[in-house]
Design an enzyme around this catalytic site. Structure first.
Site, PDB file in Angstrom:
ATOM      1  CB  SER A 138      -0.898   0.015   1.242  1.00  0.00           C
ATOM      2  OG  SER A 138      -1.558   1.255   1.392  1.00  0.00           O
ATOM      3  CE1 TYR A 148      -4.088  -2.277   5.502  1.00  0.00           C
ATOM      4  CE2 TYR A 148      -3.167  -0.238   4.645  1.00  0.00           C
ATOM      5  CZ  TYR A 148      -3.794  -1.446   4.431  1.00  0.00           C
ATOM      6  OH  TYR A 148      -4.106  -1.841   3.152  1.00  0.00           O
TER       7      TYR A 148
END
Length: 268
Positions: A138, A148
């Site tokens: 990501s 994350y």
């Protein structure tokens, strides 16, 4: 060509499946929802006249990861491409006293990626034929939004390291790092989409097409779309305050008391 795609029944994983099917590749689709897998498999078989296997497993469970690893390792109907895409929304604070969701996220997006990439690399090298490992990371890897970002930064670093060790073997490893992608990810996770201009969003099919092209070209990192490549360049080379401010804004919005509540596990 045969490709195994985790999280292959929706979102970016399904986009990869469609893109590979357009190239004539047979598929092994892995996800938790067996009913959804069967539906998607039937559509792909009918639309592209390819062979599609399905595996309904939960990659948070070690025994289920072992099942997928065993499928990757076999030489009958070998997997030439392995795409580790399965993931979950992780909107938990690093200050939470309950770390169950964090541990689940790491099981799916770190431990499973490590194990499946490892078995795929060893099997592909042993066979002596070209192969490609794609790990979906990501753009969050270049900012600091809770665990994350930490997980996705690990995916990028790990995949780069794997690519170095595979150099010259005919097997490649590529980290695909999309920004915000137009999928049902936010809705299924019970969180609102970030309120961003329309041009910021990227289609999942663009992510899949550019990611697959990068893997076939042997590139270790792919950031789909020029706008996100520029954004990451700014995060890397611009003033540190830019990335810090973006991180703080995202953390504040995700931990707002008005945030919708939902099942963060549905994203895989």
């Amino acid at each position: 060509m045969r490709a195994l795609v985790t999280g292959g029944s929706s979102g970016i994983g399904l986009a990869f499946a469609r893109t590979l099917a357009e190239h004539g590749a047979d598929l092994v689709l892995v996800a938790r929802d067996g009913g959804k897998l069967d539906e998607v498999a039937a559509q792909l078989r009918a639309g592209y006249a390819i062979d599609v296997e399905t595996m309904a497993v939960d990659l948070a469970r070690p025994d289920d990861v072992a099942q997928v690893a065993a499928r990757i390792e076999v030489d009958e109907k070998p997997c030439d491409v392995v795409i580790n895409n399965a993931g979950i929304a992780l909107h938990a604070s690093l200050l939470d006293d309950d770390l169950a969701l964090q541990e689940t996220a790491m099981a799916i997006m770190v431990t499973a990626v490590l194990k499946l990439s490892n078995v795929a690399a060893r099997a592909m090298v042993r066979r002596g034929t070209p192969g490609h490992i794609i790990n979906v990371a990501s753009a969050s890897a270049w900012i600091n939004v809770g665990n994350y970002s930490a997980i996705k930064a690990w995916v990028v670093s790990y995949t780069r390291g794997l690519a170095v060790e595979l150099r010259g073997s005919g097997v490649t490893a590529t980290a695909v790092c999309p920004g915000w992608v137009k999928t049902a990810f936010h809705d299924r996770a019970g969180v609102g989409r970030p309120k961003l201009p329309a041009f910021i969003w990227v289609d999942a099919d663009v992510v899949a097409a550019e990611g697959l092209a990068a893997a076939l070209a042997g590139r270790s990192v792919c950031v789909p779309s020029m706008k996100w490549r520029f954004a990451i360049w700014v995060a890397q080379h611009g003033p540190a305050v830019v990335a810090e401010k973006a991180s703080q804004m995202l953390v504040s919005s995700r931990h707002s008391p008005n945030r919708l509540k939902g099942d963060d596990r549905v994203a895989e």
